[in-house]
Write a protein that holds these residues in place. Sequence first.
Motif, mmCIF file in Angstrom:
data_model
loop_
_atom_site.group_PDB
_atom_site.id
_atom_site.type_symbol
_atom_site.label_atom_id
_atom_site.label_comp_id
_atom_site.label_asym_id
_atom_site.label_seq_id
_atom_site.Cartn_x
_atom_site.Cartn_y
_atom_site.Cartn_z
ATOM 1 N N UNK A 758 0.862 -1.183 0.000
ATOM 2 C CA UNK A 758 0.000 0.000 0.000
ATOM 3 C C UNK A 758 0.896 1.231 0.000
ATOM 4 N N UNK A 759 0.545 2.220 -0.808
ATOM 5 C CA UNK A 759 1.302 3.471 -0.844
ATOM 6 C C UNK A 759 0.335 4.641 -0.716
ATOM 7 N N UNK A 760 0.505 5.430 0.346
ATOM 8 C CA UNK A 760 -0.306 6.618 0.593
ATOM 9 C C UNK A 760 0.593 7.845 0.516
ATOM 10 N N UNK A 761 0.188 8.824 -0.270
ATOM 11 C CA UNK A 761 0.995 10.027 -0.393
ATOM 12 C C UNK A 761 0.574 11.041 0.658
ATOM 13 N N UNK A 762 1.573 11.614 1.363
ATOM 14 C CA UNK A 762 1.318 12.619 2.390
ATOM 15 C C UNK A 762 1.584 14.031 1.876
ATOM 16 N N UNK A 763 2.461 14.140 0.894
ATOM 17 C CA UNK A 763 2.802 15.440 0.334
ATOM 18 C C UNK A 763 3.863 15.269 -0.728
ATOM 19 N N UNK A 764 4.246 16.366 -1.359
ATOM 20 C CA UNK A 764 5.218 16.282 -2.447
ATOM 21 C C UNK A 764 6.052 17.553 -2.485
ATOM 22 N N UNK A 765 7.198 17.457 -3.138
ATOM 23 C CA UNK A 765 8.097 18.587 -3.337
ATOM 24 C C UNK A 765 8.079 18.996 -4.811
ATOM 25 N N UNK A 766 8.238 20.302 -5.050
ATOM 26 C CA UNK A 766 8.405 20.798 -6.411
ATOM 27 C C UNK A 766 9.599 21.742 -6.448
ATOM 28 N N UNK A 767 10.059 22.000 -7.672
ATOM 29 C CA UNK A 767 11.211 22.877 -7.822
ATOM 30 C C UNK A 767 10.837 24.348 -7.715
ATOM 31 N N UNK A 768 9.547 24.654 -7.677
ATOM 32 C CA UNK A 768 9.118 26.038 -7.533
ATOM 33 C C UNK A 768 9.270 26.534 -6.101
ATOM 34 N N UNK A 769 8.945 27.785 -5.906
ATOM 35 C CA UNK A 769 9.066 28.407 -4.575
ATOM 36 C C UNK A 769 7.720 28.595 -3.903
ATOM 37 N N UNK A 770 6.686 27.973 -4.474
ATOM 38 C CA UNK A 770 5.339 28.200 -3.940
ATOM 39 C C UNK A 770 5.028 27.356 -2.718
ATOM 40 N N UNK A 771 5.851 26.372 -2.444
ATOM 41 C CA UNK A 771 5.599 25.503 -1.302
ATOM 42 C C UNK A 771 6.260 26.022 -0.034
ATOM 43 N N UNK A 772 6.246 25.207 0.994
ATOM 44 C CA UNK A 772 6.843 25.567 2.279
ATOM 45 C C UNK A 772 8.220 24.937 2.421
ATOM 46 N N UNK A 773 8.994 25.475 3.330
ATOM 47 C CA UNK A 773 10.366 25.010 3.556
ATOM 48 C C UNK A 773 10.503 24.483 4.981
ATOM 49 N N UNK A 774 11.582 23.782 5.231
ATOM 50 C CA UNK A 774 11.701 22.994 6.459
ATOM 51 C C UNK A 774 12.642 23.637 7.470
ATOM 52 N N UNK A 775 12.248 23.533 8.735
ATOM 53 C CA UNK A 775 13.105 23.920 9.844
ATOM 54 C C UNK A 775 13.239 22.732 10.774
ATOM 55 N N UNK A 776 14.481 22.293 11.013
ATOM 56 C CA UNK A 776 14.716 21.161 11.898
ATOM 57 C C UNK A 776 14.713 21.626 13.350
ATOM 58 N N UNK A 777 14.205 20.780 14.217
ATOM 59 C CA UNK A 777 14.171 21.054 15.655
ATOM 60 C C UNK A 777 14.915 19.964 16.406
ATOM 61 N N UNK A 778 15.397 20.307 17.562
ATOM 62 C CA UNK A 778 15.863 19.272 18.467
ATOM 63 C C UNK A 778 14.642 18.458 18.869
ATOM 64 N N UNK A 779 14.651 17.124 18.633
ATOM 65 C CA UNK A 779 13.459 16.332 18.915
ATOM 66 C C UNK A 779 12.928 16.560 20.325
ATOM 67 N N UNK A 780 11.602 16.703 20.417
ATOM 68 C CA UNK A 780 10.952 16.919 21.710
ATOM 69 C C UNK A 780 9.703 16.069 21.778
ATOM 70 N N UNK A 781 9.411 15.563 22.937
ATOM 71 C CA UNK A 781 8.249 14.692 23.127
ATOM 72 C C UNK A 781 7.006 15.532 23.404
ATOM 73 N N UNK A 782 6.004 15.406 22.550
ATOM 74 C CA UNK A 782 4.750 16.125 22.719
ATOM 75 C C UNK A 782 3.667 15.257 23.330
ATOM 76 N N UNK A 783 3.795 13.932 23.185
ATOM 77 C CA UNK A 783 2.754 13.028 23.686
ATOM 78 C C UNK A 783 3.376 11.724 24.110
ATOM 79 N N UNK A 784 2.962 11.241 25.279
ATOM 80 C CA UNK A 784 3.315 9.900 25.731
ATOM 81 C C UNK A 784 2.212 9.456 26.667
ATOM 82 N N UNK A 785 1.313 8.621 26.170
ATOM 83 C CA UNK A 785 0.154 8.218 26.977
ATOM 84 C C UNK A 785 0.548 7.330 28.137
#
Length: 1009
Positions: A758-785
């Motif tokens: 099974x292959x599900x697409x979550x998003x895609x990249x293009x060579x244009x500038x119309x999309x968003x760009x990435x900022x890396x973070x130091x991993x942090x835990x937001x949820x742990x039940x």
Amino acid sequence: MFKRVHASLGRSRHAAGKTGRRARGIAAVTTTAVVLTVAATAAYGAVTDGAETGSHALKRIGTAPRVPAGATAAGTTASGTTLHLSVNLSPRDPQALTDFITEVSTPGNPRYHQYLGKGKFASAFGPTRATIAAVAQALKADGLTPGKLSSDGLSLPVTATVAQASHAFGTGFKNVRLKDGTIDYLNASAPALPADVAASVSGIVGLSNVNSITSHHTAVRHLSGSASVTGPHPRTVAPRTYTPGMCTDFTDAAGQAGFADGTDYYSPGKLAANYGMTSSATAGAGQTVAVFEMENADPNSIATYQSCVGTNTSVSYRYVDTTAGSGTPAGTDQDGYGVGTETALDIEDLIGLVPGASIIDYQGPDADNATDQNVLDVYQQMVTDDQAQVISTSWGECESVMAGATASAENAIFQEAAAQGQSIVAASGDSGSSDCAPATGSTANAVDDPASQPYVTGVGGTTMTGTGSTKTQKAWGVSQDGGSGGGVSSRWGPVLYQGGIATTTKRAVPDVAALADPNDGYPIYTLDDADSSSPEPSILGGTSGAAPTWAAAIVQANASTGCQTNGRVGFLNDALYKAARSSYPTNFWDVTSGNNSVYATGYTAAAGYDEVTGLGSPKEAGLITSLCAAKGTAATGASTFHPLSSPKRLLDTRNGTGWGLSSIPSTKPLVAGGTAPVRIEGAGGIPSSGVTAVVLNLTVTGTTGSGSLIAWADGTAKPSTSNLNWTGAGQTIAASSTVTVAGDGVVDLYTSSTTHVIADVQGYYTSGTTGSTYTALKPARLLDTRSKVGISTTSKITNAVVSLKVRGHGGVPTGASSVVLNLTATQTVGSGYLEAYPEGATRPTASNVNWAVTGTTIPNLVVVPIGSDGNVSLYVHGTSHVIADVSGYFSTSGSAFHTVTPLRLLDTRTTSALGAGKTLALQISGRDAIASTGVKAVVLTVTVTGTTGSGYLTAWADGGTRPTASNLNWVSGKTIANQVIVPVGSDGKIDFYVSSTTQVLADVAGYIS
């Protein structure tokens, strides 16, 4: 009236057998032993299939030849019998050759249609000089004298006696009497060579002269009519101006027999019209097509046909291992037919469809007396001459009877042709699904060589009626009278180009089809029998006619404006199956009825691909557009991201979604070694062009054993990396992957063991500038039940949605549009799955994390758009604890993504496992295609295997503090893979920490800078 060669109209020549076959001229039999066992000559003592002990280390190459069914022992072969051998060498880098062929055959690849020039194969891909010298020296040391190396560097000829070959290769020889009375010889065991050179040799051909190669035409219907000629004088037909119809000499004779054009035979014009091909005196101008033949030709028959249709096509002859007229006596071929009947069909069919082209007839010794070496020599000459852009062969041999050494040598030659941009088509045979039946009597499923070769286009057969709007066709198959050869190879594994279309565990045959039924066959002129020197108007069928028809279709494509601008078609199969995926009804005339159950129950034609007629017959106009497509360009450079509001399912082999030809679903799993091409551009809301990479959630389910999945850009080399791994049967495993998308907008998925994908697409990249760009973070835990992180309870989640606050948490700003989370399900109960989506949106039907049993711990990286309230929703189907760690976000103020060819950066299995509590630093910047400076984060698939206990892995920027979040989690004995996006330290490195001893692998998919 008309005359039949056999009483049964349309009866396959294969069904008749080779009753007139003459015994070959070999040395006298020395014994009359009645058992088919001969001890190998002990040149160095015992020889096994592996490395040897003693003064000389030997290794067997391949296997011993199969004794033909029905053969009886006829003693040992006389020691003085002369053998003409070839020691066939492997290309210096087989993978590099395979990759090159893929690249020159794929639109969008920078190498598209940049074929090797004539005579360049040896220097580019042939064995090295050192290898050639080592093999030659080993042969000399054993008393043999190698001849001149072939111009492509692939074979060393050797002439030796049986005694010399027996000593040199550690094998005895034996004579066998075949069921038709012919006495042949063969080696008793696989040949052996010194182990240090054996790996460079693909096989030794010529140790046996057992050969059942035959042409694939049916019985001839000779017509007698108004212009019949008596006596020994050649028949003459008055020349006329070109017309795609037949002359009155032919039509009068056909009319007297009650035969009509478009019903009982097809003139070139009506055949071309049905396939959408051009009919003109200049069709194919500027192109050259070569035909493979193993019989004498009758130039007078061809001249008579040219007079009839009004053409002046250039036909020339090349003789390989033979000379003009040295084959069968004038007037008869090896089965009692008129001399050159096969050659007449091949050449005259081509003349009728592409009269403007030049035709070269490559003629080897008569099939009756030919050896596998002669067959190889003809093919090799056709390829090394490199004068013809298209090669057509209507001759073949049952694949399972052919020696493995011969098949391997053929494969290398056909790869050479593909690298040079030569198209090869081959008749798939006339014995339906039982290709071995004429040669051995076996009715088991079998296919024909070379049609089954991976770098050859196999052409099956159809029955056709009518023209224009009234035309119909079905699979050609008449019990015991002949039918379209087809089935599944017993030798070659699944091929990339058939992925998702022919869902078989091996190479499927044929690829395409054309007219073959003799009851509505090809009008030709050919000799009648041994007493005739006058060409007769005749009607002939068999896949021998279908192959040159497809050759003509390729010639017309090569001559078109599109191919003249963008380059000739070259290796056909990649382009054919891409054309089927892109617009099947536009490019192919589908065959949906009939079967090839000639000798036994075979295959049935169906919508889309089938093992009777392949993809179907050509629709030339559409095919020219597809086969002669412009190069296109693969987007490069920095890319921006476009998340989908909810994941879209592009492939699900369980129900046929995205699997195979459009509107023709298959519910078969992806077979071991198989490939599923998945269209990315233009699917699921993704643009139709400009996509550089795609973020997929890949899932395998219903696994049948341990295995791995690889995803990569279609048209590029399959990498040695992996995206997903599993350890046994019955598992459901998912992992996110960022995959480069090449110029054709397709991604390939390969599995090493049979499973649904099974292959599900979550998003895609293009060579244009119309999309968003990435900022890396130091991993942090937001949820742990498990411990009230991000939630007020410590209870497992059961069939419920968890609202996860994202914006303003873990370093995610209010301007972030999407968040990158590492989700982990742990302490699961039973089976279940987890879905992540923007809060407030409709819950998708695609899942992110899947588990099948109680006690699972499994992670997956997801990219999720953030809801308008700053949250994402996590839905748990089943029961599980859930952990969510943030590792970065997309916005308008981050850094761009850069694709790279997947590459393995780390594999501790080559050194030693990473110990419990240990940290490993991995250099990222400057590695291969990764920039040496400015790299802010890297996209990796990280795999742990050989786990010794439960544990976790954490990745972070070198020089920083190890975070409390994790990227991978596992239980003892599991192999787990997960995508990670890791910040890169100022020194260009990242760190890995593992809590328990394990092997660690890291494959790069791209980087952020």
